[in-house]
Design an enzyme around this catalytic site. Structure first.
Site, mmCIF file in Angstrom:
data_model
loop_
_atom_site.group_PDB
_atom_site.id
_atom_site.type_symbol
_atom_site.label_atom_id
_atom_site.label_comp_id
_atom_site.label_asym_id
_atom_site.label_seq_id
_atom_site.Cartn_x
_atom_site.Cartn_y
_atom_site.Cartn_z
ATOM 1 N N GLU A 275 -0.576 4.838 -0.550
ATOM 2 C CA GLU A 275 -1.378 6.039 -0.831
ATOM 3 C C GLU A 275 -0.518 7.279 -0.646
ATOM 4 O O GLU A 275 0.278 7.370 0.288
ATOM 5 C CB GLU A 275 -2.599 6.079 0.090
ATOM 6 C CG GLU A 275 -3.682 5.124 -0.387
ATOM 7 C CD GLU A 275 -4.875 5.049 0.558
ATOM 8 O OE1 GLU A 275 -4.822 5.673 1.631
ATOM 9 O OE2 GLU A 275 -5.842 4.353 0.205
ATOM 10 N N ASP B 184 -6.556 13.489 -25.799
ATOM 11 C CA ASP B 184 -6.629 12.085 -25.384
ATOM 12 C C ASP B 184 -5.854 11.271 -26.410
ATOM 13 O O ASP B 184 -6.356 10.966 -27.493
ATOM 14 C CB ASP B 184 -8.086 11.638 -25.302
ATOM 15 C CG ASP B 184 -8.208 10.180 -24.879
ATOM 16 O OD1 ASP B 184 -7.189 9.462 -24.913
ATOM 17 O OD2 ASP B 184 -9.326 9.761 -24.535
ATOM 18 N N THR C 259 -3.099 5.784 -22.578
ATOM 19 C CA THR C 259 -3.028 4.446 -22.003
ATOM 20 C C THR C 259 -1.625 3.918 -22.261
ATOM 21 O O THR C 259 -0.965 4.342 -23.202
ATOM 22 C CB THR C 259 -4.019 3.479 -22.686
ATOM 23 O OG1 THR C 259 -3.771 3.504 -24.094
ATOM 24 C CG2 THR C 259 -5.457 3.888 -22.442
ATOM 25 N N ARG D 27 -1.375 -2.771 -18.831
ATOM 26 C CA ARG D 27 -2.688 -2.137 -18.905
ATOM 27 C C ARG D 27 -2.727 -1.017 -17.879
ATOM 28 O O ARG D 27 -2.686 -1.270 -16.674
ATOM 29 C CB ARG D 27 -3.722 -3.213 -18.579
ATOM 30 C CG ARG D 27 -5.135 -2.899 -18.863
ATOM 31 C CD ARG D 27 -5.917 -4.196 -19.063
ATOM 32 N NE ARG D 27 -5.578 -4.742 -20.357
ATOM 33 C CZ ARG D 27 -6.121 -4.308 -21.507
ATOM 34 N NH1 ARG D 27 -7.034 -3.373 -21.515
ATOM 35 N NH2 ARG D 27 -5.735 -4.813 -22.648
ATOM 36 N N TYR E 124 0.846 -1.202 0.000
ATOM 37 C CA TYR E 124 0.000 0.000 0.000
ATOM 38 C C TYR E 124 0.872 1.240 0.000
ATOM 39 O O TYR E 124 1.862 1.306 0.735
ATOM 40 C CB TYR E 124 -0.933 0.024 1.219
ATOM 41 C CG TYR E 124 -2.361 -0.103 0.762
ATOM 42 C CD1 TYR E 124 -2.977 0.959 0.098
ATOM 43 C CD2 TYR E 124 -3.067 -1.288 0.909
ATOM 44 C CE1 TYR E 124 -4.270 0.831 -0.388
ATOM 45 C CE2 TYR E 124 -4.354 -1.415 0.424
ATOM 46 C CZ TYR E 124 -4.946 -0.351 -0.220
ATOM 47 O OH TYR E 124 -6.207 -0.477 -0.723
ATOM 48 N N LYS F 162 -1.676 0.238 -25.243
ATOM 49 C CA LYS F 162 -2.001 0.212 -26.681
ATOM 50 C C LYS F 162 -0.707 0.316 -27.500
ATOM 51 O O LYS F 162 0.111 -0.572 -27.403
ATOM 52 C CB LYS F 162 -3.023 1.303 -26.992
ATOM 53 C CG LYS F 162 -4.359 1.048 -26.265
ATOM 54 C CD LYS F 162 -5.427 2.080 -26.582
ATOM 55 C CE LYS F 162 -6.695 1.792 -25.789
ATOM 56 N NZ LYS F 162 -7.735 2.828 -25.969
HETATM 57 C C1 LIG Z 1 -8.814 3.153 -25.253
HETATM 58 C C2 LIG Z 1 -9.203 4.565 -25.075
HETATM 59 C C3 LIG Z 1 -9.434 5.091 -23.804
HETATM 60 C C4 LIG Z 1 -9.623 4.257 -22.563
HETATM 61 O O1 LIG Z 1 -8.686 3.440 -22.168
HETATM 62 P P1 LIG Z 1 -8.976 2.332 -21.056
HETATM 63 O O2 LIG Z 1 -7.612 2.087 -20.529
HETATM 64 O O3 LIG Z 1 -9.583 1.180 -21.768
HETATM 65 O O4 LIG Z 1 -9.886 2.902 -20.039
HETATM 66 C C5 LIG Z 1 -9.656 6.449 -23.691
HETATM 67 N N1 LIG Z 1 -9.681 7.238 -24.769
HETATM 68 C C6 LIG Z 1 -9.504 6.759 -26.007
HETATM 69 C C7 LIG Z 1 -9.543 7.704 -27.160
HETATM 70 C C8 LIG Z 1 -9.276 5.406 -26.211
HETATM 71 O O5 LIG Z 1 -9.143 4.919 -27.436
#
Ligand SMILES: *Cc1c(COP(=O)(O)O)cnc(C)c1O
Length: 416
Positions: free
Chosen positions: A56, A200, A226, A235, A54, A229
């Site tokens: 925090e 994003d 993220t 993840r 932990y 990807k």
């Molecule tokens: C995949 C994605 C997310 C979210 O990612 P998670 O890790 O699955 O929550 C947010 N924004 C865009 C544009 C995405 O393609």
């Protein structure tokens, strides 16, 4: 002693399912653009006993003792990400991409404030304010779309809408936009209406890290991403921001929307940031794009219409209307041949999101396996054959065997 049993000894049922999933990943072609294969190094860090701790708070300011190595690993991850992206400030604790976006809403907005984001059916993401989600409940959501002709952003129209609705936050970033995005025009529009700009970069962050996509850092107030990807890490989520927002962002992560950080995931993020600075990573990201273009060209030669007419990045959106086959059915047929894709709305899709007229294809995972243009051309032809002859079950069977053979030639890991 319970603690010391192997997984197979403790729980053969789970062990068996994991083994089946390893085989599935090894023997099928993953063309889902948001998926990838994390390296053994990333998996090792992710499976480490940092999961037991932990912590925090933030490095040097924890609510728990025993955080010496936790601080060291989190600081290392932060420093590596700062350097990789030339970012002023980084938060590596955020659990996922969706949560990263929620953090930004929590940090920068008041309830009722307006969010201006891309329509989900034009390539946007659920977390940008789809009905039924947290931002939809607490904010006014206004969407922009892509142009009907070009299927790309029309900045005059986006500016017109921004002036009309006066959003507090503009989000640019997509899950299904096959072209490069320039961020300067977005900054300009945000400044004109006095909005914050959130980029994003969930899908394109790996391309950005390697310099094959325009860099949002100089223009955005906050960049969310993220790590699983195109970045090919564990993840998880990632937030990059200007120093001015650092306090608000950190507080919105913890205690705003999360409790204890996942230190094992932060360790794996550190490994992924290191991998992303290596020359091989640059070659990898370049090959993703070459492969994507090779697949796109093959599909075009086979008579497919691609949204925007092609691709500049890691993904392709194919319109299947001319085949009179839905995205739902196409993805199902392809899976029967070991080709894993997802149904996806195309802009102005007459079908609902559960059916769709399109499929989304991406090359990050296949490129990790070492596949290049010749393999992508073959795969493109298989996809075409299957979708042009949906009644031929035997065809899918025979392609499945060829897929398996190709997969054997390009194992996910050396010892598979
Ligand atoms: C995949 C994605 C997310 C979210 O990612 P998670 O890790 O699955 O929550 C947010 N924004 C865009 C544009 C995405 O393609």
């Amino acid at each position: 002693m319970i603690q010391s049993r192997t997984l197979a000894e403790c729980d053969p049922q789970v062990d068996e399912i994991i083994k089946k999933e390893i085989l599935r990943q090894q023997e099928t072609l993953t063309l889902i653009p948001s998926e990838n294969y994390a390296s053994k190094a990333v998996l090792k860090a992710q499976g480490s006993l940092f999961t037991n701790k932990y912590a925090e708070g933030y490095p040097g300011k924890r609510y728990y003792r025993g955080c010496q190595w936790i601080d060291e690993i989190e600081k290392l991850a932060i420093e590596r990400a700062k350097k990789l992206f030339k970012a002023e400030y980084v938060n590596v604790q955020v659990h996922s991409g969706t949560q990263a976006n929620i953090v930004v809403y929590q940090a920068l907005l008041n309830p009722g404030d307006t969010i201006f984001s891309l329509n989900l059916s034009h390539g946007g993401h659920l977390s940008h304010g789809k009905k039924g989600t947290f931002p939809y409940k607490y904010h006014r959501i206004v969407n922009y779309g892509v142009d009907r002709e070009t299927e790309q952003f029309d900045y005059d129209e986006i500016r017109r809408l921004a002036r009309k609705y006066r959003p507090h936050l503009i989000i640019v970033g997509a899950s299904a936009y096959p072209r490069l995005i320039e961020f300067k025009p977005w900054r300009k529009i945000a400044d004109e209406v006095g909005a914050y700009l959130l980029v994003d970069a969930a899908h394109i962050i790996g391309l950005i890290a390697a310099g094959f996509h325009p860099d949002p850092i100089p223009y955005a107030d906050v960049v969310t991403a993220t790590t699983q990807k195109t970045l090919r890490g564990p993840r998880g989520g990632l937030i990059l921001c200007k120093k001015d927002f650092s306090d608000k962002i950190d507080k919105a992560v913890f205690p705003g929307t999360q409790g204890g950080p996942f230190i094992h995931i932060i360790a794996a993020k550190a490994v992924c940031f290191k991998e992303a600075t290596e020359p091989e990573f640059k070659d990898y990201q370049h090959q993703i794009i070459l492969n994507s273009k090779a697949l796109a060209n093959t599909l075009i030669e086979e008579g497919f219409r691609l949204v925007t007419g092609g691709t500049d990045n890691h993904l392709i959106l194919a319109d299947l209307s001319h085949l009179e086959i839905t995205g739902e059915r196409a993805a199902f047929l392809l899976e029967e041949a070991g080709i894993i894709t997802n149904k996806n709305c195309i802009p102005f899709d007459p079908q609902p999101p559960s059916i769709t007229s399109g499929i989304r294809l991406g090359t990050p995972a296949l490129t990790t396996r070492g596949m290049k243009e010749p393999q992508l051309e073959i795969i493109g032809k298989w996809i075409s054959e299957i979708l042009h002859k949906p009644d031929k079950k035997n065809l899918r069977k025979s392609i499945k065997e060829k897929v398996k053979k190709l997969c054997q030639d390009f194992p996910i890991y050396k010892d598979l």
